[in-house]
Design a protein around this motif. Structure first.
Motif, PDB file in Angstrom:
ATOM      1  N   HIS A   1     -28.353  -1.719  39.228  1.00 31.31           N
ATOM      2  CA  HIS A   1     -27.508  -0.677  40.077  1.00 31.31           C
ATOM      3  C   HIS A   1     -26.390  -0.986  40.775  1.00 31.31           C
ATOM      4  N   GLU A   2     -26.906  -1.925  41.749  1.00 30.71           N
ATOM      5  CA  GLU A   2     -26.190  -2.494  42.834  1.00 30.71           C
ATOM      6  C   GLU A   2     -24.956  -3.116  42.356  1.00 30.71           C
ATOM      7  N   SER A   3     -24.970  -4.033  41.361  1.00 29.20           N
ATOM      8  CA  SER A   3     -24.034  -4.721  40.741  1.00 29.20           C
ATOM      9  C   SER A   3     -22.930  -3.835  40.185  1.00 29.20           C
ATOM     10  N   THR A   4     -23.493  -2.927  39.286  1.00 29.45           N
ATOM     11  CA  THR A   4     -22.593  -2.098  38.725  1.00 29.45           C
ATOM     12  C   THR A   4     -21.801  -0.926  39.927  1.00 29.45           C
ATOM     13  N   TRP A   5     -22.627  -0.694  40.956  1.00 29.16           N
ATOM     14  CA  TRP A   5     -21.971   0.360  41.753  1.00 29.16           C
ATOM     15  C   TRP A   5     -20.928  -0.205  42.531  1.00 29.16           C
ATOM     16  N   TYR A   6     -21.197  -1.555  43.050  1.00 25.08           N
ATOM     17  CA  TYR A   6     -20.151  -2.365  43.672  1.00 25.08           C
ATOM     18  C   TYR A   6     -18.861  -2.144  42.784  1.00 25.08           C
ATOM     19  N   LEU A   7     -18.785  -2.732  41.415  1.00 26.66           N
ATOM     20  CA  LEU A   7     -17.571  -2.848  40.585  1.00 26.66           C
ATOM     21  C   LEU A   7     -16.940  -1.654  40.755  1.00 26.66           C
ATOM     22  N   LEU A   8     -17.644  -0.393  40.655  1.00 23.46           N
ATOM     23  CA  LEU A   8     -17.387   0.877  40.321  1.00 23.46           C
ATOM     24  C   LEU A   8     -16.309   1.418  41.826  1.00 23.46           C
ATOM     25  N   ASN A   9     -17.109   1.014  42.662  1.00 25.11           N
ATOM     26  CA  ASN A   9     -16.469   1.483  43.845  1.00 25.11           C
ATOM     27  C   ASN A   9     -15.236   0.607  44.270  1.00 25.11           C
ATOM     28  N   HIS A  10     -15.196  -0.405  43.675  1.00 27.45           N
ATOM     29  CA  HIS A  10     -14.113  -1.381  43.884  1.00 27.45           C
ATOM     30  C   HIS A  10     -13.021  -1.084  42.585  1.00 27.45           C
ATOM     31  N   GLY A  11     -12.830  -0.158  42.041  1.00 21.84           N
ATOM     32  CA  GLY A  11     -11.936  -0.014  40.910  1.00 21.84           C
ATOM     33  C   GLY A  11     -12.218  -0.200  39.361  1.00 21.84           C
ATOM     34  N   CYS A  12     -13.374  -0.987  39.199  1.00 23.96           N
ATOM     35  CA  CYS A  12     -13.623  -0.840  37.791  1.00 23.96           C
ATOM     36  C   CYS A  12     -14.023   0.342  37.167  1.00 23.96           C
ATOM     37  N   ARG A  13     -13.484   0.323  35.537  1.00 20.48           N
ATOM     38  CA  ARG A  13     -14.083   1.494  35.039  1.00 20.48           C
ATOM     39  C   ARG A  13     -14.560   0.940  33.612  1.00 20.48           C
ATOM     40  N   ARG A  14     -14.324   0.117  33.012  1.00 24.06           N
ATOM     41  CA  ARG A  14     -14.519  -0.381  31.737  1.00 24.06           C
ATOM     42  C   ARG A  14     -15.297  -1.580  32.064  1.00 24.06           C
ATOM     43  N   ILE A  15     -16.719  -1.404  32.167  1.00 24.49           N
ATOM     44  CA  ILE A  15     -17.802  -2.608  32.860  1.00 24.49           C
ATOM     45  C   ILE A  15     -18.553  -2.994  31.732  1.00 24.49           C
ATOM     46  N   LEU A  16     -18.565  -4.218  31.193  1.00 22.24           N
ATOM     47  CA  LEU A  16     -19.290  -4.883  30.138  1.00 22.24           C
ATOM     48  C   LEU A  16     -20.681  -5.382  30.754  1.00 22.24           C
ATOM     49  N   PHE A  17     -21.583  -5.133  29.852  1.00 26.08           N
ATOM     50  CA  PHE A  17     -22.917  -5.666  30.387  1.00 26.08           C
ATOM     51  C   PHE A  17     -23.226  -6.862  29.385  1.00 26.08           C
ATOM     52  N   LEU A  18     -23.633  -7.877  30.156  1.00 28.96           N
ATOM     53  CA  LEU A  18     -23.799  -9.274  29.119  1.00 28.96           C
ATOM     54  C   LEU A  18     -25.425  -9.368  29.452  1.00 28.96           C
ATOM     55  N   GLY A  19     -26.222  -9.436  28.370  1.00 30.71           N
ATOM     56  CA  GLY A  19     -27.666  -9.751  28.452  1.00 30.71           C
ATOM     57  C   GLY A  19     -28.404  -9.249  27.119  1.00 30.71           C
ATOM     58  N   ASP A  20     -29.809  -9.390  27.495  1.00 33.55           N
ATOM     59  CA  ASP A  20     -30.378  -8.852  26.481  1.00 33.55           C
ATOM     60  C   ASP A  20     -31.711  -7.961  26.747  1.00 33.55           C
ATOM     61  N   PRO A  21     -31.435  -6.546  26.592  1.00 36.10           N
ATOM     62  CA  PRO A  21     -32.040  -5.270  27.116  1.00 36.10           C
ATOM     63  C   PRO A  21     -33.500  -5.426  26.650  1.00 36.10           C
ATOM     64  N   GLU A  22     -33.996  -6.355  25.472  1.00 39.83           N
ATOM     65  CA  GLU A  22     -35.363  -6.221  24.981  1.00 39.83           C
ATOM     66  C   GLU A  22     -36.311  -6.798  25.813  1.00 39.83           C
TER      67      GLU A  22
END
Length: 340
Positions: free
Chosen positions: A176-197
């Motif tokens: 949440h903190e990673s994504t929130w920081y990017l959103l607060n600094h102008g990012c809108r199309r954020i890619l998530f890289l990893g394995d949610p399993e």
């Protein structure tokens, strides 16, 4: 003819030091529960009289090995290995924490340990207990060991409902903190890289989704990439994604620093500006994170604290006490790979 001097016993050494036999034994093993002054005194007397503990005989008497097996729970079909910097950091911190409590570390992996960890490590007297690094995609082997009564602790997602203690960072917060920081600094199309399993990655992904929703952004399934947790997998994915879709993202949330470094390499080779065009956040804060160019914004998990927690919870079980899951300090470290 001079009488042959008898070998000094532990009881006699304890008498010379003015302590009990058990205290002398713990002092020789550098047990931190014994005062440093007492440890130094007993060790000095032991050196003076050429005394050493017969470790093999002691193990036969007590049925204790004073060894803890640390298993790297690597899944099949992955290139992640013991050389992963984050895994090495945890193992190093565990070794220090175990040594401080008078235990040795036996390093293994899930391939060597077969399917029956209880017999392989405990039944064969290779170790007194087990610390597992990583829950993997399935907890079957861990559950089987717990069902067999093996003292064990797992590094993973501490919010997991389990019959054994799990120690780990606040993965939901980290994602949440990673994504929130990017959103607060102008990012809108954020890619998530990893394995949610993976349990840990699943909670990081959920944190990512929560942050998007809180900012009024509908999560795009096409921007979640289920990849292996390696730099190579991330590098290959970024190259393929850009070939097929172009640069249709302006931020990346990665489940590990190695994944982030692979993505960073692929983007730099394509002359994509970091963070001017794409901001990147990693996870783990390995030593390389600060040395990269640009230095990597990442989520730090306190591995030294984690190691001490895991060892404490395991020793509680070895002493017949109940143990519980613990959450490790987790925080975002902002560096140059993200907009300031």
């Amino acid at each position: 003819m001079a009488k042959k001097q008898s070998r000094l016993t532990l009881a006699k050494l304890a008498e010379l030091a003015g302590v009990s036999t058990s205290t002398a034994s713990r002092a020789l093993k550098d047990n931190p529960l014994i005062k440093q002054q007492t440890r130094d005194k007993v060790k000095a007397l032991a050196r003076q009289h050429n005394f050493s503990i017969n470790t093999a005989a002691s193990r036969l008497r007590t049925r204790k090995t004073h060894v803890i097996a640390v298993i790297l729970n690597l899944i099949e079909h992955t290139e992640q290995s013991v050389t992963d910097p984050f895994l090495l950091k945890i193992v190093g911190d565990l070794n220090m924490a175990l040594n401080a409590r008078g235990y040795e570390l036996l390093l293994s992996n899930s391939f060597m340990a077969t399917d029956d960890w209880a017999n392989y490590f405990i039944g064969s007297q290779r170790a007194d207990g087990i610390i597992v690094i990583g829950q993997g995609k399935t907890s079957a082997k861990i559950d089987a060991a717990a069902d067999a009564g093996v003292p064990l602790v797992v590094w993973g997602e501490p919010k997991t409902a389990a019959r054994y203690p799990v120690v780990g960072g606040d993965n939901l917060f980290g994602g949440h903190e990673s994504t929130w920081y990017l959103l607060n600094h102008g990012c809108r199309r954020i890619l998530f890289l990893g394995d949610p399993e993976h349990a840990e990655m699943r909670h990081r992904h959920q944190g990512y989704l929560n942050a998007l929703t809180e900012h009024g952004i509908e999560p795009d399934p096409a921007l979640t990439a289920s990849i292996d947790i390696t730099s190579t997998a991330a590098y290959d994915f970024i190259n393929q994604h850009i070939r097929e879709h172009g640069l249709n993202f302006d931020g990346i949330v990665c489940v590990s620093d190695m994944v982030a470094l692979g993505a960073l390499k692929a983007l730099k080779e394509r002359y994509v500006g970091i963070p001017q065009d794409v901001s990147i956040v990693g996870y783990d804060d390995i030593a390389l994170a600060e040395l990269m160019h640009p230095s990597l914004t990442t989520v730090r998990q306190n591995t030294q604290q984690a190691a001490e927690m895991m060892v404490n919870e395991l020793i509680k079980q070895l002493e017949g006490q109940s143990a519980a899951s613990q959450v490790v300090e987790t925080r975002l470290i902002v560096r140059r790979s993200t907009a300031q």
